[in-house]
Scaffold this motif. Structure first.
Motif, PDB file in Angstrom:
ATOM      1  N   GLU A 103      28.803  27.400  40.501  1.00 37.31           N
ATOM      2  CA  GLU A 103      28.240  28.696  40.884  1.00 37.31           C
ATOM      3  C   GLU A 103      28.181  29.673  39.708  1.00 37.31           C
ATOM      4  O   GLU A 103      27.489  30.680  39.761  1.00 37.31           O
ATOM      5  N   ASN A 104      28.914  29.376  38.635  1.00 37.03           N
ATOM      6  CA  ASN A 104      28.898  30.230  37.443  1.00 37.03           C
ATOM      7  C   ASN A 104      27.822  29.827  36.442  1.00 37.03           C
ATOM      8  O   ASN A 104      27.822  30.313  35.307  1.00 37.03           O
ATOM      9  N   ALA A 105      26.917  28.952  36.843  1.00 35.23           N
ATOM     10  CA  ALA A 105      25.900  28.438  35.924  1.00 35.23           C
ATOM     11  C   ALA A 105      24.996  29.547  35.393  1.00 35.23           C
ATOM     12  O   ALA A 105      24.673  29.574  34.208  1.00 35.23           O
ATOM     13  N   LYS A 106      24.628  30.477  36.267  1.00 28.29           N
ATOM     14  CA  LYS A 106      23.732  31.567  35.841  1.00 28.29           C
ATOM     15  C   LYS A 106      24.417  32.464  34.811  1.00 28.29           C
ATOM     16  O   LYS A 106      23.802  32.853  33.810  1.00 28.29           O
ATOM     17  N   ASP A 107      25.699  32.765  35.034  1.00 26.83           N
ATOM     18  CA  ASP A 107      26.447  33.591  34.084  1.00 26.83           C
ATOM     19  C   ASP A 107      26.591  32.882  32.744  1.00 26.83           C
ATOM     20  O   ASP A 107      26.469  33.495  31.680  1.00 26.83           O
ATOM     21  N   ALA A 108      26.864  31.574  32.793  1.00 23.37           N
ATOM     22  CA  ALA A 108      27.000  30.786  31.565  1.00 23.37           C
ATOM     23  C   ALA A 108      25.685  30.748  30.809  1.00 23.37           C
ATOM     24  O   ALA A 108      25.661  30.831  29.577  1.00 23.37           O
ATOM     25  N   LEU A 109      24.581  30.646  31.558  1.00 17.15           N
ATOM     26  CA  LEU A 109      23.264  30.649  30.926  1.00 17.15           C
ATOM     27  C   LEU A 109      22.992  31.981  30.248  1.00 17.15           C
ATOM     28  O   LEU A 109      22.505  32.016  29.113  1.00 17.15           O
ATOM     29  N   LEU A 110      23.325  33.083  30.921  1.00 15.84           N
ATOM     30  CA  LEU A 110      23.106  34.406  30.334  1.00 15.84           C
ATOM     31  C   LEU A 110      23.912  34.591  29.052  1.00 15.84           C
ATOM     32  O   LEU A 110      23.408  35.155  28.067  1.00 15.84           O
ATOM     33  N   LEU A 111      25.147  34.105  29.038  1.00 14.85           N
ATOM     34  CA  LEU A 111      25.971  34.197  27.838  1.00 14.85           C
ATOM     35  C   LEU A 111      25.385  33.353  26.706  1.00 14.85           C
ATOM     36  O   LEU A 111      25.323  33.800  25.552  1.00 14.85           O
ATOM     37  N   ALA A 112      24.928  32.150  27.041  1.00 16.67           N
ATOM     38  CA  ALA A 112      24.338  31.270  26.034  1.00 16.67           C
ATOM     39  C   ALA A 112      23.066  31.894  25.451  1.00 16.67           C
ATOM     40  O   ALA A 112      22.846  31.845  24.230  1.00 16.67           O
ATOM     41  N   VAL A 113      22.249  32.502  26.300  1.00 16.08           N
ATOM     42  CA  VAL A 113      21.018  33.153  25.838  1.00 16.08           C
ATOM     43  C   VAL A 113      21.358  34.305  24.902  1.00 16.08           C
ATOM     44  O   VAL A 113      20.718  34.480  23.857  1.00 16.08           O
ATOM     45  N   LYS A 114      22.388  35.066  25.258  1.00 11.32           N
ATOM     46  CA  LYS A 114      22.810  36.182  24.417  1.00 11.32           C
ATOM     47  C   LYS A 114      23.258  35.690  23.041  1.00 11.32           C
ATOM     48  O   LYS A 114      22.865  36.245  22.008  1.00 11.32           O
ATOM     49  N   LYS A 115      24.062  34.623  23.021  1.00 12.93           N
ATOM     50  CA  LYS A 115      24.560  34.069  21.757  1.00 12.93           C
ATOM     51  C   LYS A 115      23.413  33.497  20.924  1.00 12.93           C
ATOM     52  O   LYS A 115      23.384  33.658  19.700  1.00 12.93           O
ATOM     53  N   LEU A 116      22.460  32.837  21.584  1.00 13.04           N
ATOM     54  CA  LEU A 116      21.314  32.281  20.868  1.00 13.04           C
ATOM     55  C   LEU A 116      20.461  33.385  20.249  1.00 13.04           C
ATOM     56  O   LEU A 116      20.032  33.274  19.097  1.00 13.04           O
ATOM     57  N   ASP A 117      20.225  34.455  21.014  1.00 12.86           N
ATOM     58  CA  ASP A 117      19.441  35.575  20.487  1.00 12.86           C
ATOM     59  C   ASP A 117      20.135  36.224  19.299  1.00 12.86           C
ATOM     60  O   ASP A 117      19.496  36.575  18.302  1.00 12.86           O
ATOM     61  N   LYS A 118      21.438  36.380  19.404  1.00 15.07           N
ATOM     62  CA  LYS A 118      22.215  37.000  18.330  1.00 15.07           C
ATOM     63  C   LYS A 118      22.155  36.137  17.068  1.00 15.07           C
ATOM     64  O   LYS A 118      21.963  36.644  15.960  1.00 15.07           O
ATOM     65  N   ALA A 119      22.305  34.828  17.234  1.00 15.69           N
ATOM     66  CA  ALA A 119      22.255  33.908  16.098  1.00 15.69           C
ATOM     67  C   ALA A 119      20.871  33.913  15.451  1.00 15.69           C
ATOM     68  O   ALA A 119      20.751  33.886  14.216  1.00 15.69           O
ATOM     69  N   ALA A 120      19.834  33.978  16.274  1.00 15.75           N
ATOM     70  CA  ALA A 120      18.472  34.002  15.739  1.00 15.75           C
ATOM     71  C   ALA A 120      18.209  35.297  14.992  1.00 15.75           C
ATOM     72  O   ALA A 120      17.563  35.301  13.931  1.00 15.75           O
ATOM     73  N   SER A 121      18.725  36.419  15.500  1.00 14.46           N
ATOM     74  CA  SER A 121      18.493  37.704  14.842  1.00 14.46           C
ATOM     75  C   SER A 121      19.240  37.791  13.516  1.00 14.46           C
ATOM     76  O   SER A 121      18.787  38.455  12.590  1.00 14.46           O
ATOM     77  N   LYS A 122      20.371  37.090  13.412  1.00 19.60           N
ATOM     78  CA  LYS A 122      21.135  37.087  12.160  1.00 19.60           C
ATOM     79  C   LYS A 122      20.622  36.056  11.164  1.00 19.60           C
ATOM     80  O   LYS A 122      21.063  36.008  10.033  1.00 19.60           O
ATOM     81  N   GLY A 123      19.722  35.189  11.622  1.00 21.27           N
ATOM     82  CA  GLY A 123      19.167  34.176  10.727  1.00 21.27           C
ATOM     83  C   GLY A 123      20.004  32.915  10.669  1.00 21.27           C
ATOM     84  O   GLY A 123      19.818  32.093   9.772  1.00 21.27           O
TER      85      GLY A 123
END
Length: 88
Positions: A44-64
């Motif tokens: 049931e926590n899959a959506k929350d885990a996905l949101l966290l992963a998306v946030k980390k991916l966006d942050k990593a992409a913005s930092k290069g």
């Protein structure tokens, strides 16, 4: 080891940045793995885990740390997996 003062400073700065980048990249990978695991287990926590992963991916992409298209691809695949599990 460099002899010139500015080059010595540069080596210290690069090492500090390398460690910060490694930490951020590791956290991103862990978040993606956790998201995949929760999605696979239909948790049931899959959506929350996905949101966290998306946030980390966006942050990593913005930092290069990773390419923006690689981040977009990973986000798309994770979202697709989640939608397949929740709609089935």
């Amino acid at each position: 080891m460099p002899n010139i003062k500015s080059a010595i400073k540069r080596v210290k700065t690069i090492e500090k940045n390398r460690l910060q980048n490694a930490t951020a990249k590791s956290a991103m990978r862990t978040a993606v793995k956790n998201a995949e695991a929760t999605i696979t287990n239909n948790d049931e926590n899959a959506k929350d885990a996905l949101l966290l992963a998306v946030k980390k991916l966006d942050k990593a992409a913005s930092k290069g740390l990773i390419h923006k298209n690689a981040a977009a691809r990973k986000k798309s695949r994770l979202t697709k997996k989640l939608n397949a599990v929740t709609n089935a």
